[in-house]
Design a protein around this motif. Structure first.
Motif, mmCIF file in Angstrom:
data_model
loop_
_atom_site.group_PDB
_atom_site.id
_atom_site.type_symbol
_atom_site.label_atom_id
_atom_site.label_comp_id
_atom_site.label_asym_id
_atom_site.label_seq_id
_atom_site.Cartn_x
_atom_site.Cartn_y
_atom_site.Cartn_z
ATOM 1 N N LEU A 1 -78.123 2.322 -93.679
ATOM 2 C CA LEU A 1 -77.642 2.595 -95.276
ATOM 3 C C LEU A 1 -79.043 3.893 -95.754
ATOM 4 N N ALA A 2 -79.346 3.624 -95.242
ATOM 5 C CA ALA A 2 -80.473 4.259 -96.336
ATOM 6 C C ALA A 2 -80.808 6.535 -95.737
ATOM 7 N N ARG A 3 -79.772 6.347 -94.109
ATOM 8 C CA ARG A 3 -79.532 7.432 -93.056
ATOM 9 C C ARG A 3 -78.057 6.959 -93.258
ATOM 10 N N CYS A 4 -77.097 6.831 -94.297
ATOM 11 C CA CYS A 4 -75.571 6.702 -93.923
ATOM 12 C C CYS A 4 -75.339 8.064 -95.092
ATOM 13 N N GLU A 5 -73.924 7.896 -95.063
ATOM 14 C CA GLU A 5 -73.633 8.770 -96.464
ATOM 15 C C GLU A 5 -72.170 7.908 -96.392
ATOM 16 N N GLN A 6 -71.742 7.892 -97.602
ATOM 17 C CA GLN A 6 -70.424 7.126 -97.402
ATOM 18 C C GLN A 6 -69.436 8.408 -98.581
ATOM 19 N N MET A 7 -67.992 8.999 -97.101
ATOM 20 C CA MET A 7 -67.208 9.567 -96.978
ATOM 21 C C MET A 7 -65.656 9.134 -96.998
ATOM 22 N N THR A 8 -64.658 10.132 -97.184
ATOM 23 C CA THR A 8 -63.528 9.769 -97.249
ATOM 24 C C THR A 8 -62.903 9.755 -95.664
ATOM 25 N N PRO B 1 -63.356 7.722 -74.044
ATOM 26 C CA PRO B 1 -62.642 8.199 -72.962
ATOM 27 C C PRO B 1 -61.216 8.198 -73.686
ATOM 28 N N LEU B 2 -61.667 8.131 -75.097
ATOM 29 C CA LEU B 2 -60.368 7.465 -76.036
ATOM 30 C C LEU B 2 -60.662 8.879 -77.367
ATOM 31 N N GLN B 3 -59.189 8.934 -77.548
ATOM 32 C CA GLN B 3 -59.289 9.901 -78.987
ATOM 33 C C GLN B 3 -58.729 8.644 -80.498
ATOM 34 N N ALA B 4 -59.810 9.027 -80.998
ATOM 35 C CA ALA B 4 -59.724 7.856 -82.471
ATOM 36 C C ALA B 4 -59.162 9.765 -83.593
ATOM 37 N N THR B 5 -58.240 8.321 -84.124
ATOM 38 C CA THR B 5 -57.492 9.488 -85.340
ATOM 39 C C THR B 5 -57.498 8.641 -86.582
ATOM 40 N N VAL B 6 -57.858 9.100 -88.014
ATOM 41 C CA VAL B 6 -56.803 8.480 -89.083
ATOM 42 C C VAL B 6 -55.831 8.479 -89.178
ATOM 43 N N LEU B 7 -55.061 7.103 -89.109
ATOM 44 C CA LEU B 7 -53.868 6.479 -89.306
ATOM 45 C C LEU B 7 -53.439 6.615 -90.823
ATOM 46 N N GLU B 8 -54.338 5.653 -91.489
ATOM 47 C CA GLU B 8 -54.105 5.893 -93.074
ATOM 48 C C GLU B 8 -55.631 5.413 -94.026
ATOM 49 N N ALA B 9 -55.868 6.886 -94.635
ATOM 50 C CA ALA B 9 -56.668 7.359 -95.110
ATOM 51 C C ALA B 9 -57.840 6.015 -96.146
ATOM 52 N N GLY B 10 -59.177 6.478 -96.048
ATOM 53 C CA GLY B 10 -59.913 5.459 -96.405
ATOM 54 C C GLY B 10 -61.130 6.021 -96.508
ATOM 55 N N GLN B 11 -62.426 4.712 -96.914
ATOM 56 C CA GLN B 11 -63.773 5.473 -96.764
ATOM 57 C C GLN B 11 -64.676 4.969 -95.973
ATOM 58 N N ALA B 12 -65.810 5.531 -95.866
ATOM 59 C CA ALA B 12 -66.720 5.037 -94.387
ATOM 60 C C ALA B 12 -68.213 5.599 -94.721
ATOM 61 N N MET B 13 -69.041 5.011 -94.147
ATOM 62 C CA MET B 13 -70.209 4.825 -94.168
ATOM 63 C C MET B 13 -70.454 5.648 -93.185
ATOM 64 N N ARG B 14 -71.570 7.518 -92.889
ATOM 65 C CA ARG B 14 -71.369 7.504 -91.391
ATOM 66 C C ARG B 14 -73.007 8.128 -91.273
ATOM 67 N N LEU B 15 -73.546 7.979 -90.342
ATOM 68 C CA LEU B 15 -74.452 8.759 -89.764
ATOM 69 C C LEU B 15 -74.205 9.777 -88.431
ATOM 70 N N GLY B 16 -75.358 10.305 -88.685
ATOM 71 C CA GLY B 16 -75.723 11.221 -86.765
ATOM 72 C C GLY B 16 -75.816 10.107 -86.042
ATOM 73 N N CYS B 17 -76.015 10.450 -84.791
ATOM 74 C CA CYS B 17 -76.351 9.978 -83.724
ATOM 75 C C CYS B 17 -77.817 9.477 -83.148
ATOM 76 N N LEU B 18 -78.113 10.730 -84.039
ATOM 77 C CA LEU B 18 -80.074 10.115 -83.423
ATOM 78 C C LEU B 18 -80.387 9.532 -84.642
ATOM 79 N N GLY B 19 -80.167 9.236 -85.953
ATOM 80 C CA GLY B 19 -80.375 8.125 -87.155
ATOM 81 C C GLY B 19 -79.848 7.164 -86.206
ATOM 82 N N PHE B 20 -78.319 6.912 -85.775
ATOM 83 C CA PHE B 20 -78.098 5.346 -85.012
ATOM 84 C C PHE B 20 -79.056 5.021 -84.394
#
Length: 243
Positions: free
Chosen positions: A33-40, A99-118
Motif C-alpha cells: 500500500l505504501a507504493r499505491c495511490e488511491q484513485m477513481t 489478451p483482453l480489453q478491460a473497461t470500467v462499467l460501474e465507476a468506483g475506487q481503486a488502489m493503483r501502482l506501477g508495474c515496476l512497483g508491483f
C-alpha cells in the motif's frame, strides 16, 4: 484458507476494501500500500487492451470492471471483477501483455501502482505471488465458463446470469447499465437485450428504467438464469473475504 461462505447474495461488504490486499499478511499489505495511490475508476475508462503492455496494476475497492475478448466491434464478455480481484495478475507469471480489453462499467475506487512497483512487491512477498497466481487461475476458469455460456445459452438466461454476477460484486440497490452496454458485453444485438430485459421485468424479477436496474426477486432471477450462474458463483465465492 478461504472462509466458509454461501451463495452470492448472502455477502455483505462492510467497508471499501480489496479482498486480495485484505488477505495479505499485515506487513506485506502495508509495504504494498505504501507504493499505491488511491484513485477513481471513471465509468467507461479503458484500463487495458488486447496486446497492450499494462503499465499499471489495479486493485478495485468498489465498482465493476468487465473483460472482453475480440476486436473490430465484435468483442464479447469474457468475465468481470470488482473488489474481489485485480488487473495485472499476469505479472506474477511474467506476463506483461493482456489478451483482453478491460473497461470500467460501474465507476468506483481503486488502489493503483506501477508495474515496476508491483514486480518489486512480488519479489519480496510470497503471499502476494501466491494470491496473484490463484486469482489468475480463477480468471482463466471464468473465461472458459463465459465462452461455453455464450455458445450454449439463449440471451434471456445469459442476461439473468450476468445481472446476478454484477450484483454479487456491486452489492448496490441499483445498477446503471444501458441496453447498448449490455448488448456489447454479451455480444448480441440491442433488440435482443430489449426483449430479454422486458421479459425479466414483466415477470417481476427486475426493475429497469432509463438504464437503472434493480433486482426485485433474486431467487426468481436465479431460476431464470442459465445453469452457468452456479458455476460462476462457485468460482467467485472463494475469492471473497469478510472483515
Amino acid at each position: 484458507m478461504a472462509p466458509n461462505i454461501g451463495l452470492p447474495g448472502e455477502w455483505k461488504m462492510q467497508q471499501p476494501h480489496n479482498c486480495i490486499l485484505q488477505r495479505l499478511p499485515s506487513a506485506d499489505r502495508q509495504q504494498l500500500l505504501a507504493r499505491c495511490e488511491q484513485m477513481t475508476l471513471p465509468q467507461a475508462a479503458r484500463l487495458d487492451g488486447p496486446g497492450q503492455g499494462g503499465h499499471q496494476v489495479y486493485f478495485p475497492l468498489s465498482g465493476l470492471v468487465v473483460l472482453q475478448s475480440g476486436s473490430g466491434g465484435h468483442a464479447v464478455s469474457a468475465g468481470m471483477f470488482g473488489n474481489e480481484g485485480m488487473l495485472g495478475a499476469g505479472l506474477a507469471l511474467g506476463l506483461a501483455r493482456s489478451p483482453l480489453q478491460a473497461t470500467v462499467l460501474e465507476a468506483g475506487q481503486a488502489m493503483r501502482l506501477g508495474c515496476l512497483g508491483f514486480w518489486h512487491a512480488l519479489r519480496h512477498s510470497r503471499p502476494l505471488t501466491r494470491l496473484s497466481q490463484h486469482y489468475l487461475y480463477s480468471t482463466y476458469e471464468q473465461l472458459a465458463l463465459s465462452a461455453a455460456c455464450a455458445h450454449c445459452h439463449d440471451i434471456t438466461p445469459r442476461l439473468a446470469c450476468w445481472l446476478l454476477m454484477a450484483d454479487d460484486r456491486l452489492q448496490l440497490a441499483a445498477m446503471h447499465f444501458t441496453q447498448q452496454e449490455m448488448a456489447d458485453i454479451l455480444g448480441v444485438r440491442r433488440v435482443g437485450i430489449t426483449r430479454a430485459a422486458g421479459w425479466l421485468q414483466d415477470q417481476g424479477l427486475i426493475g429497469y428504467h432509463r438504464g437503472v436496474i434493480s433486482i426485485l426477486d433474486r431467487p426468481g432471477l436465479q431460476q431464470a438464469a442459465c445453469s452457468c450462474y452456479v458455476l460462476f458463483a462457485r468460482n467467485h465465492a472463494p475469492l471473497i473475504c469478510h472483515i
